[in-house]
Enzyme design. Sequence first.
Site, PDB file in Angstrom:
ATOM      1  N   GLY A   1      27.041  -0.701  -8.522  1.00 37.10           N
ATOM      2  CA  GLY A   1      26.178  -1.406  -9.456  1.00 37.10           C
ATOM      3  C   GLY A   1      26.168  -2.911  -9.321  1.00 37.10           C
ATOM      4  O   GLY A   1      25.178  -3.560  -9.665  1.00 37.10           O
ATOM      5  N   GLU A   2      27.267  -3.507  -8.837  1.00 37.67           N
ATOM      6  CA  GLU A   2      27.352  -4.957  -8.798  1.00 37.67           C
ATOM      7  C   GLU A   2      27.257  -5.557  -7.394  1.00 37.67           C
ATOM      8  O   GLU A   2      27.000  -6.753  -7.258  1.00 37.67           O
ATOM      9  CB  GLU A   2      28.651  -5.401  -9.477  1.00 37.67           C
TER      10      GLU A   2
ATOM     11  N   GLY B   1      23.545  -2.256 -20.537  1.00 36.93           N
ATOM     12  CA  GLY B   1      24.682  -2.996 -21.063  1.00 36.93           C
ATOM     13  C   GLY B   1      24.984  -4.227 -20.240  1.00 36.93           C
ATOM     14  O   GLY B   1      25.114  -5.325 -20.767  1.00 36.93           O
ATOM     15  N   PHE B   2      25.159  -4.042 -18.923  1.00 32.78           N
ATOM     16  CA  PHE B   2      25.424  -5.142 -17.987  1.00 32.78           C
ATOM     17  C   PHE B   2      26.650  -5.957 -18.400  1.00 32.78           C
ATOM     18  O   PHE B   2      26.728  -7.156 -18.146  1.00 32.78           O
ATOM     19  CB  PHE B   2      24.200  -6.050 -17.857  1.00 32.78           C
TER      20      PHE B   2
ATOM     21  N   THR C   1      22.802   4.227 -15.443  1.00 36.84           N
ATOM     22  CA  THR C   1      23.174   4.160 -14.031  1.00 36.84           C
ATOM     23  C   THR C   1      23.247   5.520 -13.359  1.00 36.84           C
ATOM     24  O   THR C   1      23.303   5.588 -12.137  1.00 36.84           O
ATOM     25  CB  THR C   1      24.536   3.472 -13.894  1.00 36.84           C
TER      26      THR C   1
ATOM     27  N   THR D   1      19.974   7.373  -7.270  1.00 37.02           N
ATOM     28  CA  THR D   1      20.530   6.472  -8.284  1.00 37.02           C
ATOM     29  C   THR D   1      21.240   5.287  -7.630  1.00 37.02           C
ATOM     30  O   THR D   1      21.227   4.171  -8.165  1.00 37.02           O
ATOM     31  CB  THR D   1      21.497   7.215  -9.216  1.00 37.02           C
TER      32      THR D   1
ATOM     33  N   GLN E   1      20.324   1.347  -8.262  1.00 37.79           N
ATOM     34  CA  GLN E   1      21.306   0.346  -8.663  1.00 37.79           C
ATOM     35  C   GLN E   1      21.297  -0.857  -7.719  1.00 37.79           C
ATOM     36  O   GLN E   1      21.379  -2.013  -8.145  1.00 37.79           O
ATOM     37  CB  GLN E   1      22.694   0.964  -8.702  1.00 37.79           C
TER      38      GLN E   1
ATOM     39  N   ILE F   1      25.058   4.104 -18.910  1.00 33.68           N
ATOM     40  CA  ILE F   1      24.260   2.965 -19.365  1.00 33.68           C
ATOM     41  C   ILE F   1      22.933   2.876 -18.606  1.00 33.68           C
ATOM     42  O   ILE F   1      22.339   1.811 -18.494  1.00 33.68           O
ATOM     43  CB  ILE F   1      25.059   1.653 -19.238  1.00 33.68           C
TER      44      ILE F   1
ATOM     45  N   ALA G   1      32.032   5.390 -11.445  1.00 37.15           N
ATOM     46  CA  ALA G   1      31.925   6.556 -10.564  1.00 37.15           C
ATOM     47  C   ALA G   1      33.246   6.819  -9.866  1.00 37.15           C
ATOM     48  O   ALA G   1      33.684   7.977  -9.744  1.00 37.15           O
ATOM     49  CB  ALA G   1      30.818   6.340  -9.545  1.00 37.15           C
TER      50      ALA G   1
END
Length: 730
Positions: free
Chosen positions: A688-689, A240-241, A467, A617, A621, A465, A509
Amino acid sequence: MTEIFRMNEAQPRLLDKMRQGVVGKPLSRPEGPKKVTGTARYAAEELPEGCVHGVLVRATISRGRVTGLDREAIRDMPGLIDVITDARLLRNPAQGMAGAAPCQPNGEVFYHGQPITLVVAESLETARDAAHRLPVHYEEIAFETDPEAAQDREDKDPETAGDFDAAFAASSVTIDARYRTDAQAAAAMEPHAAIAQWSGETVLLRGSLQMLRFNRDELADSLGIDPERVRILSPFIGGGFGSKLGIGPEAVAAAIASEKIGRPVRVVMSRQTVFDAVLRRSETLQRVRLGADGDGRLRAISHDDLVSNLPGESFAEPVSQASQFLYGADGLSFSQTLARVSRTPSGSVRAPGEAVGMLAFESAMDELAEKLGLCPVELRLRNIPETHPMTGQAYSVRRLADCLRTGAEQFGWARRGAPGAQVEGDWRIGMGVASAARKSALVQSAARVRLLGDRAVVETDMTDIGTGSYAILGQIAGEMLGLPVEKVDVRLGDTSFPGASGSGGSFGANSAGSAVFLAAKKIRAELASQLDCAPGELALQDGIARGGNIERALTDLVSSEIVHEAEIAAGDTSKSHLSSGFGAHFAEVGVNVWTGEVRVRRMLGVMAMGRILNEKTSRSQALGGMIWGIGSALTEALEHDPRTGHIVTRDLANYHVPSHADVPGDMSVVFLEERDDMANPIQTKGIGELGISGAGAAVLNAIAHATGARVRDFPALPDRVISAIEMAGV
């Protein structure tokens, strides 16, 4: 009604006291076998009986109004069912967490490629052919496509602290530089897709969506019905991002068509339609001004930007978000101008703000270090502030200095040498560094946990998504309830479950995980009561409960099931403390001085991200973010036709994401142990970012070190690299 737990004070580290030992382990994703065998069903794959196909017809003008559709021209096409026109159709997807319908233009056109109607047919091929053949008549009006030349613009009030002008004027060494970044696309592997099916007064939507709690309200509002009449299923999402945060044209069009025709309708965007009609990351023009004393202490920081969007869209890329708290100075100023242009609308794409803002800001820090004759790592270390420079907030926990020092040591920074000094034939070798920062958040989220003897079930409309939500939520529940993860069934992506935060903003999360934790904590309290012991004395491991000098199997304590729900939301700690992930990226590149080709030879990311729930995971990421950083620095650019504003690089053949050949084999991530007690009950931060934030800047700074020439238009395509080398005369 479940009482909402609010984060008003630091939380005890209860997960550290559990005995199952599954949290933090590098466990594989439980849904992985389904994905690699093709048995995981994505949005467009569950075709109900009688399902028909819809294809969006899109505008071929840049601004104006649809005055007519020539249905007669395609009426005789075999298998054609209908051409759907409806005032409820969408102009573009909703912005993240909107919770309400996005723009419904009712025939007005705002950008080239905008969805304007839907053709429905028995087969995809017929629907696609009819959509291309349908004659559309327009009334055109004047428009602007160039953000830098646009007359329609909004200047936001500057955010300031101290007196920037005075501090900049008093600085011994200053930098005043302008940088540009091209627009970017999320380009998720799974295209935007939806299947809608009505049953009486209710509609079931299978969609590729990231935030179901909000998407349900957005779809209901778009259709003009009560949210109770909407159910959305999204158990598997192929990336998705940020592009699937809000309800999109495909979903609303499918629901409208299904209601009218009385059959299930599937709408899948082609790859070109995804590029044309899904929210992009805005291009930016950034001006960074830095002033420092001769010893490298920052006195002045300013970061101004120009971004773009469509009229009526509230989103503006938060370019200077991290610049406001990463380093300290006496005077700080941040301003933004939003240009309104006829281009595909902009919205959140992975790490909105930092992904492009830190390309410029961290490049400027290196330019300042060079002018000062100071090591870039040392300049950053000297300017880490005690408190948030703009708000005065305390940092909850921050290991930026540790990340910089650890990374410098492990990467061999001491061997860096002078700019342009390392030569290997036609190649110049250089090293670069950049800090990383990404705010961590807690978004209201709920979950239900069921304990059924020696197994448990987690239920929440949280999405995955790609992740690892299925993995980490199972690990949290298993840790709290003393069960191996194989005994925990995690059920996601269904709005009939308690509403979660959804996947976005690196808060999934933190938020959904905390809700699962709190629900499991309630179950633990009930089990402790049965053993007549305090909850803190209860030990659960491998299906056995111990407490109060009693040992019992969970199957003996649970006659049928124990069920609890929990909900969490941000509280006072988000006001008193800044919770953020921090890190440092290091890159080594080779630059061919004749062709301008850049090869990333190795990269290292050192990151402090709070508690790591799943080492595998998390690493995935972080690496994925770093790879996107390579793309931002070297390859990714949405090109617009200046005449119409439409996107030219509108598929993966022309929009260049990094391939295997672009990514170095020597690419590693180091996590520094950390617990953020002020962030949430499980002491996590977003992951994630953070990986993308600053990663591209390290590559760009390495190019400058290798060549002695600075590229300020990103990505650093070969022609831009050659131009910079020629201008620098090196």
